[in-house]
Design a protein around this motif. Structure first.
Motif, PDB file in Angstrom:
ATOM      1  N   HIS A   4       0.825  -1.209   0.000  1.00 23.81           N
ATOM      2  CA  HIS A   4       0.000   0.000   0.000  1.00 23.81           C
ATOM      3  C   HIS A   4       0.862   1.262   0.000  1.00 23.81           C
ATOM      4  O   HIS A   4       1.916   1.321   0.632  1.00 23.81           O
ATOM      5  N   LEU A   5       0.389   2.267  -0.696  1.00 19.85           N
ATOM      6  CA  LEU A   5       1.081   3.532  -0.817  1.00 19.85           C
ATOM      7  C   LEU A   5       1.093   4.284   0.511  1.00 19.85           C
ATOM      8  O   LEU A   5       0.121   4.247   1.273  1.00 19.85           O
ATOM      9  N   LYS A   6       2.207   4.962   0.786  1.00 16.87           N
ATOM     10  CA  LYS A   6       2.301   5.808   1.969  1.00 16.87           C
ATOM     11  C   LYS A   6       2.219   7.276   1.544  1.00 16.87           C
ATOM     12  O   LYS A   6       2.875   7.678   0.576  1.00 16.87           O
ATOM     13  N   PRO A   7       1.439   8.081   2.239  1.00 14.85           N
ATOM     14  CA  PRO A   7       1.388   9.511   1.912  1.00 14.85           C
ATOM     15  C   PRO A   7       2.772  10.147   2.045  1.00 14.85           C
ATOM     16  O   PRO A   7       3.596   9.705   2.852  1.00 14.85           O
ATOM     17  N   ILE A   8       3.020  11.166   1.267  1.00 12.44           N
ATOM     18  CA  ILE A   8       4.297  11.859   1.345  1.00 12.44           C
ATOM     19  C   ILE A   8       4.442  12.468   2.737  1.00 12.44           C
ATOM     20  O   ILE A   8       3.504  13.053   3.274  1.00 12.44           O
ATOM     21  N   GLN A   9       5.627  12.319   3.357  1.00 14.64           N
ATOM     22  CA  GLN A   9       5.790  12.736   4.747  1.00 14.64           C
ATOM     23  C   GLN A   9       6.357  14.135   4.902  1.00 14.64           C
ATOM     24  O   GLN A   9       6.322  14.690   6.010  1.00 14.64           O
ATOM     25  N   CYS A  10       6.894  14.707   3.834  1.00 11.60           N
ATOM     26  CA  CYS A  10       7.323  16.107   3.924  1.00 11.60           C
ATOM     27  C   CYS A  10       6.288  16.990   3.240  1.00 11.60           C
ATOM     28  O   CYS A  10       5.506  16.522   2.414  1.00 11.60           O
ATOM     29  N   ILE A  23       9.377  17.840  -6.424  1.00 11.81           N
ATOM     30  CA  ILE A  23       8.965  16.873  -5.402  1.00 11.81           C
ATOM     31  C   ILE A  23       7.714  16.123  -5.862  1.00 11.81           C
ATOM     32  O   ILE A  23       7.606  14.896  -5.682  1.00 11.81           O
ATOM     33  N   GLU A  24       6.769  16.842  -6.464  1.00 11.88           N
ATOM     34  CA  GLU A  24       5.546  16.188  -6.937  1.00 11.88           C
ATOM     35  C   GLU A  24       5.853  15.150  -8.007  1.00 11.88           C
ATOM     36  O   GLU A  24       5.314  14.030  -7.974  1.00 11.88           O
ATOM     37  N   ASN A  30       8.195   8.429  -9.703  1.00 12.36           N
ATOM     38  CA  ASN A  30       9.267   7.507  -9.322  1.00 12.36           C
ATOM     39  C   ASN A  30       8.889   6.644  -8.126  1.00 12.36           C
ATOM     40  O   ASN A  30       9.067   5.418  -8.153  1.00 12.36           O
ATOM     41  N   TYR A  31       8.366   7.267  -7.074  1.00 14.18           N
ATOM     42  CA  TYR A  31       7.879   6.468  -5.956  1.00 14.18           C
ATOM     43  C   TYR A  31       6.632   5.690  -6.362  1.00 14.18           C
ATOM     44  O   TYR A  31       6.551   4.466  -6.167  1.00 14.18           O
ATOM     45  N   GLY A  32       5.665   6.387  -6.950  1.00 12.77           N
ATOM     46  CA  GLY A  32       4.438   5.707  -7.366  1.00 12.77           C
ATOM     47  C   GLY A  32       4.708   4.623  -8.387  1.00 12.77           C
ATOM     48  O   GLY A  32       4.123   3.527  -8.336  1.00 12.77           O
ATOM     49  N   GLY A  33       5.616   4.894  -9.328  1.00 14.83           N
ATOM     50  CA  GLY A  33       5.952   3.892 -10.329  1.00 14.83           C
ATOM     51  C   GLY A  33       6.580   2.658  -9.712  1.00 14.83           C
ATOM     52  O   GLY A  33       6.295   1.523 -10.126  1.00 14.83           O
ATOM     53  N   ALA A  34       7.457   2.853  -8.724  1.00 12.11           N
ATOM     54  CA  ALA A  34       8.091   1.714  -8.057  1.00 12.11           C
ATOM     55  C   ALA A  34       7.049   0.869  -7.330  1.00 12.11           C
ATOM     56  O   ALA A  34       7.087  -0.374  -7.376  1.00 12.11           O
ATOM     57  N   LEU A  35       6.112   1.532  -6.660  1.00  9.29           N
ATOM     58  CA  LEU A  35       5.078   0.801  -5.924  1.00  9.29           C
ATOM     59  C   LEU A  35       4.169   0.020  -6.874  1.00  9.29           C
ATOM     60  O   LEU A  35       3.832  -1.150  -6.627  1.00  9.29           O
TER      61      LEU A  35
END
Length: 336
Positions: A4-10, A23-24, A30-35
């Motif tokens: 499951h995806l984690k919300p961005i923490q910063c 950042i968006e 990149n993060y979403g693609g990896a997940l």
């Protein structure tokens, strides 16, 4: 299993010198693609019949799953590493000074590692190692290299997608911007959590639990300091017939004939015994000597731990060992 995806923490709009579009894009693509890739690979693996799947297919999928999982985890840590003012907390300054010499020394190494990855790919990680109870800086290449058992607490992404929108190929400027945005309070929280993880369980010999031991490093320090330590190689007699080396500062003595050589030792000086691997015989010899009033202990890990550490050795005088054996036993061995 679905990841499951984690919300961005910063909070992207609060970061200094790093734009919101950068950042968006990094988070979404990149993060979403990896997940998404991780879940697709995991779903494909779940559909396989492992008895009939060609080995190269399984090998490739598991490698890709590792890359996608680590990319997911490291991106989550990367975003969680930012959002502060870049000023280390007092506690983390002290920890970094303990493990690196000073905060400035840590910072110089961490930055230099980032610069070294400029124009290439990889991660720079500050990782806690429970085995040693300390921090280390490491480079993680291809999303898949990490310290075994280590717990990363700070991460900077050095793949170009992390900075090219704002900095082009200027990796040094990006590293400087990242350092200004580190959330050290969050890093400290992760460090405190990491320190609660127990190190790997040590070797425990319950039957020798009350016998004091020294490590090879401690024994070397005693020798280097000029301590007049008496070192007894207590490897079994049968083992010495096939060994060609001995610790440089040690003398071999037959562990089955302690009474014949115990008079050579001084009770005014410490004694360290060891055997082949540090299990029974070295411990038992130390026990015998302690019962006789000697300050004796055994060396953990034995002869091979000393060698593995790089301790000095010399040729073993087999003739002298054989000369110490009864005539009948020498004849038996020569006929074997």
């Amino acid at each position: 299993m679905k990841y499951h995806l984690k919300p961005i923490q910063c909070r992207p709009w609060t970061l200094s010198y790093l734009s919101v579009p950068l950042i968006e894009s990094h988070y979404e693509n990149n993060y979403g693609g990896a997940l998404r890739r991780l879940n697709a690979i995991t779903e494909q693996l779940a559909s396989l019949d492992f008895d009939t799947t060609p080995p190269h297919i399984l090998n490739g999928l598991k490698r890709e799953q590792l890359v996608a999982l680590n990319s997911t985890l490291l991106h989550e840590l990367y975003f969680a590493s930012m959002g502060g003012d870049g000023q280390p907390t007092k506690a983390m300054t002290e920890v970094l000074a303990r493990d690196f010499g000073s905060y400035d020394r840590w910072r110089a190494e961490f930055r230099a590692m980032g610069y070294a990855l400029g124009g290439g790919s990889g991660w720079v990680l500050l990782t806690y190692v429970p085995r040693d109870g300390r921090l280390t800086n490491q480079i993680g290449s291809d999303h898949s290299q990490s310290v075994a058992g280590g717990i990363p607490i700070l991460a900077i992404d050095m793949y170009e997608h992390a900075y090219h929108i704002d900095f082009g190929t200027n990796a040094q400027a990006y590293v400087a911007a990242f350092m200004r945005n580190i959330d050290w309070a969050a890093v400290q929280g992760r460090y405190e959590d990491a320190t609660k993880v127990a190190p790997p369980r040590p070797l425990v010999q319950k039957e020798f639990g009350e016998v004091p031991a020294v490590t090879p490093e401690e024994l070397k320090a005693m020798i280097d300091a000029g301590d007049e330590v008496q070192i007894i190689d207590a490897r079994p007699r049968h083992y010495t017939t096939r060994s060609s080396e001995i610790m440089e500062a040690a003398v071999w003595r037959d562990p089955e004939q302690v009474d014949t050589w115990i008079g050579e030792l001084s009770k005014e000086r410490p004694v360290v015994t060891y055997c082949v691997y540090g299990f029974h015989i070295g411990c038992q010899t130390a026990i015998t000597l302690r019962k006789a009033g000697f300050d004796a202990r055994y060396m953990a890990g034995g002869h091979y731990a000393w060698k593995a550490m790089g301790g000095k050795i010399r040729l073993f005088d087999l003739a002298a060992v054989q000369a110490s054996q009864p005539d009948g036993e020498r004849r038996d061995q020569s006929q074997a």
